[in-house]
Scaffold this motif. Structure first.
Motif, short mmCIF file in Angstrom:
data_model
loop_
_atom_site.label_atom_id
_atom_site.label_comp_id
_atom_site.label_asym_id
_atom_site.label_seq_id
_atom_site.Cartn_x
_atom_site.Cartn_y
_atom_site.Cartn_z
N LYS A 201 0.79 -1.24 0.00
CA LYS A 201 0.00 0.00 0.00
C LYS A 201 0.82 1.29 0.00
CE LYS A 201 -3.98 -1.71 2.53
NZ LYS A 201 -4.59 -1.66 3.85
N SER A 204 0.45 3.12 3.60
CA SER A 204 1.29 2.76 4.75
C SER A 204 2.72 3.29 4.60
CB SER A 204 1.30 1.25 4.96
OG SER A 204 1.90 0.62 3.86
N GLY A 324 6.78 -7.59 -5.60
CA GLY A 324 5.58 -8.27 -6.07
C GLY A 324 5.12 -9.24 -5.01
N PHE A 326 5.79 -11.93 -3.59
CA PHE A 326 6.96 -12.83 -3.56
C PHE A 326 6.67 -14.15 -2.85
CE2 PHE A 326 8.57 -12.92 0.82
CZ PHE A 326 7.74 -11.97 1.40
P1 AMP Z 1 3.93 -4.36 3.00
O1 AMP Z 1 3.62 -5.02 4.31
O2 AMP Z 1 3.13 -3.12 2.74
O3 AMP Z 1 5.42 -4.15 2.78
O4 AMP Z 1 3.43 -5.36 1.89
C1 AMP Z 1 3.97 -6.63 1.71
C2 AMP Z 1 2.98 -7.44 0.93
O5 AMP Z 1 2.72 -6.81 -0.29
C3 AMP Z 1 3.47 -8.84 0.60
O6 AMP Z 1 2.68 -9.78 1.27
C4 AMP Z 1 3.29 -8.93 -0.91
O7 AMP Z 1 2.73 -10.15 -1.32
C5 AMP Z 1 2.34 -7.80 -1.19
N1 AMP Z 1 2.44 -7.34 -2.58
C6 AMP Z 1 3.52 -6.90 -3.21
N2 AMP Z 1 3.23 -6.62 -4.50
C7 AMP Z 1 1.93 -6.90 -4.68
C8 AMP Z 1 1.06 -6.83 -5.79
N3 AMP Z 1 1.48 -6.43 -6.99
N4 AMP Z 1 -0.23 -7.19 -5.61
C9 AMP Z 1 -0.65 -7.60 -4.41
N5 AMP Z 1 0.13 -7.70 -3.31
C10 AMP Z 1 1.41 -7.35 -3.45
#
Ligand code: AMP
Length: 397
Positions: A201, A204, A324, A326
């Motif tokens: 997001k 965040s 992505g 991952f």
């Molecule tokens: P954060 O906690 O905000 O760093 O988000 C981490 C999460 O973002 C991980 O679980 C990833 O799977 C998710 N994420 C990263 N890229 C994408 C995407 N293109 N679509 C959906 N979720 C994503």
């Protein structure tokens, strides 16, 4: 510049030293399944033992929500620490944390002895920074050492409140390392300084983007958050993650980057899927051209090249957030490419905690990074430029 007193600046001989550690380890049926945090705490504990301190350890474990929960007792940690240190770590099993057992154990300590208190979150005041529990903790010791970076962004009794009732409060080696690496990177980076942000997001990471735009030479944005930028620029993003409330913010950030002369790199292509699943149909789509019913899941091959090239000549790189999804092997490629690029540079590479740290470790590049932060939320707030209460509470040099 943060210049806090550390365990190297004090004399603990014969003194009772309360050490706030991060023993928040994963447990399965009373067995510790990952003891990295215990091992990481040893240098500070050993130093205090060697200097003749009476070492009283404390930590939280999980979320007992202010009441004793036997499955979240620190007893297994005392047992394992005894083995790791090669000397007894006496466990003070008081449900009120500072009770008759802790007091008696503290009273009878000899120089170099170690005891461990029960889970600090057994007390409801802990997370409210209440005065009674803070005073209880302080009453056990002469000196306080904070070595728990993971909770440094929270003001709790065991890392902040207690410092109001002791004369000397310093940081341990783990905490010092976090302050040195994150602090130096953000406030005094060797340039070129590149920040890579990803994850789900925009909302965040807003404050991180804001703060870093004032400091970096290049800002790379990948992951789920990049689609909000793509849509804001008029692109088609299919069913990709998007925060419609932040479209204007995204445009403002792009303008701010331009005004400040910061190179902002966004994906030029994406790996897209027709379902949020590892086994969906997959193809590559140029930026802003994701068809209806398809979703951006990872950065594409062209983007990988651009992002990896951008870190090649960097001298400092900070990374927070995967490129992505991952966790799904088919969409881990972009995150892995960035991890590899960081492993291959000569730059100081700093990985924010949480998902990026997990990704780097799972993908096998952990030992190639200069510093992997142990605190997810804490490292993010550090990158936002905020003062962390747990750090601020330690005495200045
Ligand atoms: P954060 O906690 O905000 O760093 O988000 C981490 C999460 O973002 C991980 O679980 C990833 O799977 C998710 N994420 C990263 N890229 C994408 C995407 N293109 N679509 C959906 N979720 C994503």
């Amino acid at each position: 510049m943060l210049n806090k007193k550390s365990v190297d600046d004090i004399n603990v001989k014969g003194k009772k030293v309360l050490v706030r550690c991060d023993f928040n380890v994963p447990l399965q049926e009373g067995r510790i399944t990952d003891e990295n945090r215990l091992v990481a705490a040893l240098p500070t504990i050993k130093k205090l033992i060697a200097d003749g301190g009476k070492v009283i350890l404390c930590s939280h474990l999980g979320k007992p929500k202010g009441e004793p929960k036997p499955e979240l007792s620190l007893a297994p940690v005392a047992k394992r620490l005894t083995e790791l240190l090669g000397q007894e770590v006496k466990f003070a099993a008081d449900p009120e944390v500072v009770g008759p057992n802790a007091r008696a154990a503290a009273e009878s300590m000899k120089d170099g002895d170690v005891i461990l208190l029960e889970n600090t979150r057994y007390r409801a005041e802990e997370t409210k920074n209440g005065e009674t529990f803070s005073k209880d903790l302080a009453s056990l010791c002469d000196i306080f050492v904070n070595d728990a970076f993971g909770t440094a962004h929270r003001a709790h009794c065991s890392n902040v409140g207690v410092t109001q009732f002791v004369d000397t409060a310093v940081v341990g080696y783990l905490m010092q390392k976090e302050i040195d690496f994150l602090g130096n990177a953000v406030n005094n980076p060797e340039r070129p300084f590149v920040a890579i942000l990803g994850g789900a997001k925009v909302s965040s990471k807003i404050s991180v983007i804001d703060n870093l735009l004032d400091k970096v030479d290049t800002l790379i944005i990948g992951g789920g958050m990049s689609y909000t930028f793509s849509k804001a620029m008029g692109g088609k993003i299919g069913t990709s993650l998007c925060e419609d409330d932040y479209l204007q913010y995204a445009l403002d950030m792009m303008k701010k980057a331009e005004d400040k002369g910061v190179k902002l790199l966004l994906p030029v292509d994406n790996l897209i899927g027709d379902a949020f699943s590892n086994d969906c149909n997959i193809k590559v789509a140029p930026k802003g051209e994701i068809p209806d019913g398809w979703e951006g899941m990872d950065i594409g091959p062209e983007t990988e090249k651009i992002f990896c090239d951008a870190v090649k000549d960097a001298k400092t790189v900070v990374w927070n957030g995967p490129m992505g999804c991952f966790e799904m092997p088919n969409f881990a490629h972009g995150t892995e490419a960035v991890a590899k690029a960081l492993a291959d540079t000569d730059a100081t590479t700093i990985i924010g905690g949480g998902d990026s740290a997990a990704a780097v470790n799972i993908l096998g590049y952990g030992d190639k990074m200069t510093h992997i932060s142990t605190g997810g939320g804490a490292s993010l707030e550090f990158l936002e430029g905020k003062e962390l209460p747990g750090v601020a509470a330690a005495n200045d040099k």
